[in-house]
Design an enzyme around this catalytic site. Structure first.
Site, PDB file in Angstrom:
ATOM      1  N   HIS A 111       0.420 -23.256  13.419  1.00  0.00           N
ATOM      2  CA  HIS A 111      -0.250 -22.402  12.118  1.00  0.00           C
ATOM      3  C   HIS A 111       0.800 -21.075  11.971  1.00  0.00           C
ATOM      4  O   HIS A 111       0.097 -19.761  11.895  1.00  0.00           O
ATOM      5  CB  HIS A 111      -1.583 -22.120  12.252  1.00  0.00           C
ATOM      6  CG  HIS A 111      -2.241 -21.878  10.803  1.00  0.00           C
ATOM      7  ND1 HIS A 111      -1.823 -21.094   9.942  1.00  0.00           N
ATOM      8  CD2 HIS A 111      -3.145 -22.577  10.497  1.00  0.00           C
ATOM      9  CE1 HIS A 111      -2.672 -20.951   8.677  1.00  0.00           C
ATOM     10  NE2 HIS A 111      -3.620 -22.112   9.270  1.00  0.00           N
ATOM     11  N   HIS A 153      -9.790 -27.078  11.174  1.00  0.00           N
ATOM     12  CA  HIS A 153      -8.736 -26.654  12.368  1.00  0.00           C
ATOM     13  C   HIS A 153      -9.481 -26.753  13.626  1.00  0.00           C
ATOM     14  O   HIS A 153      -9.533 -26.061  14.606  1.00  0.00           O
ATOM     15  CB  HIS A 153      -8.387 -25.127  12.203  1.00  0.00           C
ATOM     16  CG  HIS A 153      -7.479 -24.778  11.255  1.00  0.00           C
ATOM     17  ND1 HIS A 153      -6.439 -25.933  10.631  1.00  0.00           N
ATOM     18  CD2 HIS A 153      -7.215 -23.636  10.419  1.00  0.00           C
ATOM     19  CE1 HIS A 153      -5.690 -25.296   9.361  1.00  0.00           C
ATOM     20  NE2 HIS A 153      -6.198 -23.873   9.589  1.00  0.00           N
ATOM     21  N   ARG A 175      -9.067 -29.512   6.936  1.00  0.00           N
ATOM     22  CA  ARG A 175     -10.447 -29.886   6.945  1.00  0.00           C
ATOM     23  C   ARG A 175     -10.860 -31.140   7.032  1.00  0.00           C
ATOM     24  O   ARG A 175     -10.513 -32.135   6.368  1.00  0.00           O
ATOM     25  CB  ARG A 175     -10.896 -29.040   5.463  1.00  0.00           C
ATOM     26  CG  ARG A 175     -10.984 -27.548   5.562  1.00  0.00           C
ATOM     27  CD  ARG A 175     -10.943 -26.922   4.121  1.00  0.00           C
ATOM     28  NE  ARG A 175     -11.062 -25.738   4.104  1.00  0.00           N
ATOM     29  CZ  ARG A 175      -9.987 -24.805   4.227  1.00  0.00           C
ATOM     30  NH1 ARG A 175      -8.890 -25.496   4.092  1.00  0.00           N
ATOM     31  NH2 ARG A 175     -10.025 -23.521   4.181  1.00  0.00           N
ATOM     32  N   GLU A 181       2.429 -25.857   7.102  1.00  0.00           N
ATOM     33  CA  GLU A 181       1.816 -26.361   8.467  1.00  0.00           C
ATOM     34  C   GLU A 181       2.105 -27.862   8.096  1.00  0.00           C
ATOM     35  O   GLU A 181       1.471 -28.592   7.199  1.00  0.00           O
ATOM     36  CB  GLU A 181       0.012 -26.009   8.188  1.00  0.00           C
ATOM     37  CG  GLU A 181      -0.029 -24.753   8.376  1.00  0.00           C
ATOM     38  CD  GLU A 181      -1.528 -24.546   7.757  1.00  0.00           C
ATOM     39  OE1 GLU A 181      -2.467 -25.138   8.156  1.00  0.00           O
ATOM     40  OE2 GLU A 181      -1.536 -23.601   6.838  1.00  0.00           O
TER      41      GLU A 181
HETATM   42  C1  GLA Z   1      -5.342 -23.181   6.420  1.00  0.00           C
HETATM   43  C2  GLA Z   1      -6.282 -23.328   5.373  1.00  0.00           C
HETATM   44  C3  GLA Z   1      -6.493 -22.055   4.732  1.00  0.00           C
HETATM   45  C4  GLA Z   1      -6.876 -21.119   5.738  1.00  0.00           C
HETATM   46  C5  GLA Z   1      -6.043 -20.859   6.665  1.00  0.00           C
HETATM   47  C6  GLA Z   1      -6.603 -20.116   7.831  1.00  0.00           C
HETATM   48  O1  GLA Z   1      -4.077 -22.997   5.850  1.00  0.00           O
HETATM   49  O2  GLA Z   1      -5.793 -24.315   4.456  1.00  0.00           O
HETATM   50  O3  GLA Z   1      -7.392 -22.278   3.714  1.00  0.00           O
HETATM   51  O4  GLA Z   1      -8.272 -21.341   6.234  1.00  0.00           O
HETATM   52  O5  GLA Z   1      -5.666 -22.066   7.233  1.00  0.00           O
HETATM   53  O6  GLA Z   1      -7.237 -18.871   7.598  1.00  0.00           O
END
Ligand code: GLA
Length: 380
Positions: A209, A135, A110, A345
């Site tokens: 991811h 993302h 984010r 991730e």
């Molecule tokens: C990442 C974010 C989560 C969620 C996933 C996708 O892991 O940190 O909060 O948004 O991606 O669903």
């Protein structure tokens, strides 16, 4: 951004070799099959990478997505350990906000309120996870068609994906030239090498991811998996999952995975951070930052005996327990339920463009961005 001479050298060798020759002598060609057409008519393909031990990884150039990873359990039975779909529609369906297996960019995780300032200029990104950008925006790298090239060598299968993100795309500055190389080694390691250059100062944070369930995709939950995270600290978040800026010790909290701990052991504890994430959805500060030689994370699934180790050059990892999965999506493994997978991730910290105290995510023209992550599978 840390760009050591060694990294620059290694990546230029990689670039020269990938520009010069494609598949090396003695290499087996990668099987390639049609995987459908995007809504704007672009044909996409599915590539199969298989190593000498039989481990098999399928990747589509739609989003650079890993759709399947088949590895043995302790009884030598192969099973798919990532959540995915066997049709393109699975990935493009409206319900899919999970980013299953995809390459994420330009900015994984984010950016607060979709705004950051670079070189005195304020940039505004689309808000796709109110009130923030998640993302990469409305159409991130996960939804782009990448150019694909078989770059397998005698050592193993390899697929190189390339994407040019134009200046201004999703609000980010600079033409960003990205190459991601997926390869499989004989020790069941899936390597992901990320390279990028820009023609203007920009920010980036590339990751993959994949959602893992070592008992097999579609199994109930990952709460019985054991996790070790070589992280003494993590970055707590606010109610919109943006780091507060604090770097907190994990000691004495449910975030302490420094020794193997069952994921479900503390997930329901009365803890403010677990409440905010609806489980684990946090960035851990890796002790191993910058080093590929020591494992950043290890996951063990007691029933199957499958083990996943994660090695990375990145300073952080988002440990996410699939808290947004709600059983509405059905994939190859069955129904993808709440907490039926985990993500590790590897990344720079969320919202770094707005946090001078976090490792920098700025890339300048003339610099070579290079990061590597290895997901290595075994059994015990
Ligand atoms: C990442 C974010 C989560 C969620 C996933 C996708 O892991 O940190 O909060 O948004 O991606 O669903």
């Amino acid at each position: 951004m840390k760009t050591t001479l060694l990294r620059v050298f290694a990546s230029s060798v990689l670039l020269i070799s990938s520009a010069g020759f494609f598949r090396a002598q003695g290499a087996q060609p990668l099987p390639k099959e049609p995987f459908g057409k995007t809504s704007d008519g672009q044909e996409v393909f599915l590539y199969t990478l298989k190593n000498s031990g039989g481990m098999e990884v399928k990747i589509t150039n739609y989003g650079g997505t890993v759709t399947s990873v088949k590895v043995m359990d302790r009884n030598k039975k192969f099973g798919d350990v990532v959540l995915g779909f066997n049709t393109l529609e699975g990935y493009t369906q409206k319900l899919n906000t999970a980013y299953f297996g995809a390459l994420i960019g330009r900015y994984g995780n984010r950016i607060a309120r979709g705004t950051f300032t670079l070189d005195g200029h304020q940039y505004h990104l689309p808000i796709n996870n109110a009130p923030n950008t998640l993302h990469g925006g409305l159409k991130g790298f996960n939804a782009k068609v990448w150019d694909a090239k078989d770059v397998s060598t005698a050592e193993g299968p390899a697929l190189e994906l390339h994407y040019l993100s134009k200046d201004g795309e999703e609000g980010f500055p600079g033409n960003l030239d990205v190459t991601v190389r997926y390869s499989l080694d004989a020790q069941n390691g899936l390597h992901i090498d990320y390279n990028a250059t820009t023609d203007k100062d920009t920010v980036l944070n590339l990751t993959n991811h994949s959602y893992f369930n070592l008992a097999g995709a579609g199994s109930e939950t990952v709460l019985q998996h054991k996790l070790t995270l070589a992280a003494d600290r993590y970055t707590p978040v606010d109610s919109t999952l943006i780091p507060t800026g604090a770097i907190q010790e994990v000691a004495g909290t449910p975030f302490d995975f420094r020794t193997a701990t069952t994921i479900g052991a503390h997930i329901k504890d009365q803890n403010e951070q677990l409440k905010l994430g609806n489980g684990y959805d946090h960035n851990f500060v890796l002790n191993s930052s910058g080093q590929l030689s020591t494992a950043a994370a290890k996951v063990e699934e007691p029933k199957s005996g499958r083990v996943l180790e994660v090695f990375t050059t990145q300073p952080g990892v988002q440990f996410y327990t699939g808290n947004f999965l709600d059983g509405k999506m059905h994939g190859v493994g069955g129904t993808y339920r709440f907490r039926s997978a985990l993500c590790l991730e590897t990344q720079h910290f969320p919202d770094s463009p707005n946090r001078a105290s976090f490792p920098s995510t700025v890339l300048h023209p003339g610099e070579q961005y290079h990061e590597t992550t290895i997901y290595r599978f075994s059994t015990e």
